[in-house]
Design a protein around this motif. Sequence first.
Motif, PDB file in Angstrom:
ATOM      1  N   TRP A   1       0.831  -1.217   0.000  1.00 38.23           N
ATOM      2  CA  TRP A   1       0.000   0.000   0.000  1.00 38.23           C
ATOM      3  C   TRP A   1       0.864   1.265   0.000  1.00 38.23           C
ATOM      4  CZ3 TRP A   1      -4.809   0.609  -1.409  1.00 38.23           C
ATOM      5  CH2 TRP A   1      -5.653  -0.501  -1.378  1.00 38.23           C
ATOM      6  N   LEU A   2       1.975   1.202   0.743  1.00 38.58           N
ATOM      7  CA  LEU A   2       2.893   2.354   0.761  1.00 38.58           C
ATOM      8  C   LEU A   2       3.456   2.582  -0.635  1.00 38.58           C
ATOM      9  CD1 LEU A   2       4.977   1.792   4.046  1.00 38.58           C
ATOM     10  CD2 LEU A   2       3.268   3.571   3.639  1.00 38.58           C
ATOM     11  N   LYS A   3       3.812   1.473  -1.304  1.00 40.15           N
ATOM     12  CA  LYS A   3       4.403   1.599  -2.647  1.00 40.15           C
ATOM     13  C   LYS A   3       3.376   2.148  -3.641  1.00 40.15           C
ATOM     14  CE  LYS A   3       6.550  -1.914  -5.014  1.00 40.15           C
ATOM     15  NZ  LYS A   3       7.710  -2.785  -5.281  1.00 40.15           N
ATOM     16  N   ALA A   4       2.121   1.661  -3.518  1.00 40.05           N
ATOM     17  CA  ALA A   4       1.070   2.172  -4.403  1.00 40.05           C
ATOM     18  C   ALA A   4       0.913   3.685  -4.192  1.00 40.05           C
ATOM     19  CB  ALA A   4      -0.237   1.444  -4.134  1.00 40.05           C
ATOM     20  N   GLY A   5       0.831   4.114  -2.913  1.00 38.13           N
ATOM     21  CA  GLY A   5       0.691   5.546  -2.610  1.00 38.13           C
ATOM     22  C   GLY A   5       1.871   6.331  -3.157  1.00 38.13           C
ATOM     23  N   HIS A   6       3.070   5.782  -2.967  1.00 41.55           N
ATOM     24  CA  HIS A   6       4.294   6.440  -3.445  1.00 41.55           C
ATOM     25  C   HIS A   6       4.215   6.676  -4.956  1.00 41.55           C
ATOM     26  CE1 HIS A   6       8.519   7.485  -3.377  1.00 41.55           C
ATOM     27  NE2 HIS A   6       8.867   6.496  -4.177  1.00 41.55           N
TER      28      HIS A   6
ATOM     29  N   ILE B   1       1.613   6.650  -6.987  1.00 42.43           N
ATOM     30  CA  ILE B   1       0.519   7.566  -7.372  1.00 42.43           C
ATOM     31  C   ILE B   1       0.992   9.023  -7.261  1.00 42.43           C
ATOM     32  CG2 ILE B   1      -1.743   8.470  -6.628  1.00 42.43           C
ATOM     33  CD1 ILE B   1      -2.390   5.486  -5.811  1.00 42.43           C
ATOM     34  N   PHE B   2       1.634   9.350  -6.117  1.00 43.57           N
ATOM     35  CA  PHE B   2       2.044  10.754  -5.938  1.00 43.57           C
ATOM     36  C   PHE B   2       3.274  11.104  -6.768  1.00 43.57           C
ATOM     37  CE2 PHE B   2      -0.914  10.391  -2.420  1.00 43.57           C
ATOM     38  CZ  PHE B   2      -1.641  11.550  -2.633  1.00 43.57           C
ATOM     39  N   VAL B   3       4.122  10.107  -7.093  1.00 49.73           N
ATOM     40  CA  VAL B   3       5.240  10.368  -8.015  1.00 49.73           C
ATOM     41  C   VAL B   3       4.659  10.823  -9.368  1.00 49.73           C
ATOM     42  CG1 VAL B   3       6.971   9.224  -9.457  1.00 49.73           C
ATOM     43  CG2 VAL B   3       7.016   8.875  -6.985  1.00 49.73           C
ATOM     44  N   ILE B   4       3.584  10.126  -9.814  1.00 49.24           N
ATOM     45  CA  ILE B   4       2.965  10.493 -11.103  1.00 49.24           C
ATOM     46  C   ILE B   4       2.435  11.934 -11.053  1.00 49.24           C
ATOM     47  CG2 ILE B   4       1.052   9.995 -12.683  1.00 49.24           C
ATOM     48  CD1 ILE B   4       1.463   6.995 -11.942  1.00 49.24           C
ATOM     49  N   PHE B   5       1.709  12.279  -9.965  1.00 48.91           N
ATOM     50  CA  PHE B   5       1.159  13.647  -9.859  1.00 48.91           C
ATOM     51  C   PHE B   5       2.292  14.687  -9.837  1.00 48.91           C
ATOM     52  CE2 PHE B   5      -2.787  12.003  -7.336  1.00 48.91           C
ATOM     53  CZ  PHE B   5      -3.305  11.507  -8.509  1.00 48.91           C
ATOM     54  N   TRP B   6       3.340  14.368  -9.037  1.00 48.28           N
ATOM     55  CA  TRP B   6       4.443  15.333  -8.895  1.00 48.28           C
ATOM     56  C   TRP B   6       5.122  15.569 -10.248  1.00 48.28           C
ATOM     57  CZ3 TRP B   6       9.915  14.420  -6.471  1.00 48.28           C
ATOM     58  CH2 TRP B   6      10.529  15.646  -6.231  1.00 48.28           C
ATOM     59  N   MET B   7       5.417  14.455 -10.949  1.00 46.23           N
ATOM     60  CA  MET B   7       6.106  14.581 -12.232  1.00 46.23           C
ATOM     61  C   MET B   7       5.227  15.334 -13.241  1.00 46.23           C
ATOM     62  SD  MET B   7       8.957  13.303 -11.549  1.00 46.23           S
ATOM     63  CE  MET B   7       9.621  13.586 -13.148  1.00 46.23           C
ATOM     64  N   ALA B   8       3.920  15.036 -13.225  1.00 49.42           N
ATOM     65  CA  ALA B   8       3.015  15.727 -14.158  1.00 49.42           C
ATOM     66  C   ALA B   8       3.091  17.236 -13.904  1.00 49.42           C
ATOM     67  CB  ALA B   8       1.590  15.212 -13.981  1.00 49.42           C
TER      68      ALA B   8
ATOM     69  N   TRP C   1       7.626  12.274  -0.596  1.00 52.98           N
ATOM     70  CA  TRP C   1       8.667  12.156   0.428  1.00 52.98           C
ATOM     71  C   TRP C   1       8.189  11.279   1.590  1.00 52.98           C
ATOM     72  CZ3 TRP C   1      13.733  12.841   0.912  1.00 52.98           C
ATOM     73  CH2 TRP C   1      14.393  13.634  -0.039  1.00 52.98           C
ATOM     74  N   LEU C   2       6.947  11.543   2.065  1.00 59.33           N
ATOM     75  CA  LEU C   2       6.441  10.767   3.214  1.00 59.33           C
ATOM     76  C   LEU C   2       6.358   9.278   2.878  1.00 59.33           C
ATOM     77  CD1 LEU C   2       3.634  13.081   4.695  1.00 59.33           C
ATOM     78  CD2 LEU C   2       5.947  12.670   5.581  1.00 59.33           C
ATOM     79  N   PHE C   3       5.739   8.957   1.729  1.00 57.27           N
ATOM     80  CA  PHE C   3       5.615   7.546   1.341  1.00 57.27           C
ATOM     81  C   PHE C   3       7.000   6.938   1.075  1.00 57.27           C
ATOM     82  CE2 PHE C   3       1.069   8.376   0.167  1.00 57.27           C
ATOM     83  CZ  PHE C   3       0.515   7.341   0.908  1.00 57.27           C
ATOM     84  N   GLY C   4       7.884   7.706   0.420  1.00 59.41           N
ATOM     85  CA  GLY C   4       9.223   7.191   0.091  1.00 59.41           C
ATOM     86  C   GLY C   4      10.013   6.867   1.355  1.00 59.41           C
ATOM     87  N   LEU C   5       9.977   7.778   2.337  1.00 55.89           N
ATOM     88  CA  LEU C   5      10.725   7.545   3.580  1.00 55.89           C
ATOM     89  C   LEU C   5      10.120   6.372   4.360  1.00 55.89           C
ATOM     90  CD1 LEU C   5      11.369  11.260   4.661  1.00 55.89           C
ATOM     91  CD2 LEU C   5      13.006   9.676   3.639  1.00 55.89           C
ATOM     92  N   ALA C   6       8.775   6.274   4.356  1.00 58.39           N
ATOM     93  CA  ALA C   6       8.118   5.157   5.045  1.00 58.39           C
ATOM     94  C   ALA C   6       8.499   3.831   4.367  1.00 58.39           C
ATOM     95  CB  ALA C   6       6.603   5.353   5.019  1.00 58.39           C
ATOM     96  N   LEU C   7       8.566   3.844   3.029  1.00 61.35           N
ATOM     97  CA  LEU C   7       8.952   2.633   2.282  1.00 61.35           C
ATOM     98  C   LEU C   7      10.376   2.217   2.640  1.00 61.35           C
ATOM     99  CD1 LEU C   7       7.818   3.048  -1.437  1.00 61.35           C
ATOM    100  CD2 LEU C   7       7.397   1.083   0.029  1.00 61.35           C
TER     101      LEU C   7
END
Length: 147
Positions: A11-16, A18-25, A70-76
């Motif tokens: 779930w952390l990876k999925a969240g990570h 998803i937000f990587v896609i939004f950030w890059m867009a 960042w939050l999801f990445g650090l948690a991962l």
Amino acid sequence: MEQILQTTYLWLKAGHIIFVIFWMAGLFMLPRYYVYHQESAPGSEEEAKWVDREAKLRKIILTPSLIMVWLFGLALASSIGAWSQGWLHAKLLFVVALSGYHGWLVGYGKKLARGERSLSGKTLRLLNEIPGLAAAIIVVLVVVKPF
Ligand code: HEM
């Protein structure tokens, strides 16, 4: 317990991702907006619309996505105990650089809103290559894990 940790990781990876896609867009869109902004007449109604669109893109997409990535990445990284691994150090170097580029873009947008147009459209278009290059390197580092 093993099952819970594995599910949390997924779930952390999925969240990570998803937000990587939004950030890059957002990082791809913002310099494009700046190019169109700079093509509008100074002080015009069109310029005011670009200032508004840029602020919305920053507030609604870019800043929240940066924080969530960042939050999801650090948690991962904690969940898989990756702190001592070389690929993560290299990845963090590029992610910190990309976050710096984000900060610089925000600063340039504030200057633009004050009517200062210090870069040419060509330079802004060139800068637009940065997130693409950084994302390619980051994805290779995290998927291939070459070291
Ligand atoms: C903000 C700081 C970041 C940290 C701390 C971080 C950390 C991590 C960690 C620990 C993983 C799990 C790796 C694994 O399970 O083997 C991961 C997965 C991933 N990250 Fe990041 N990341 C960050 C930002 C980014 C960025 C900016 C991108 C892309 C531009 C990205 C793309 C990915 C991808 C695609 C995966 C999935 C890899 C896979 O399933 O094998 N990450 N990240």
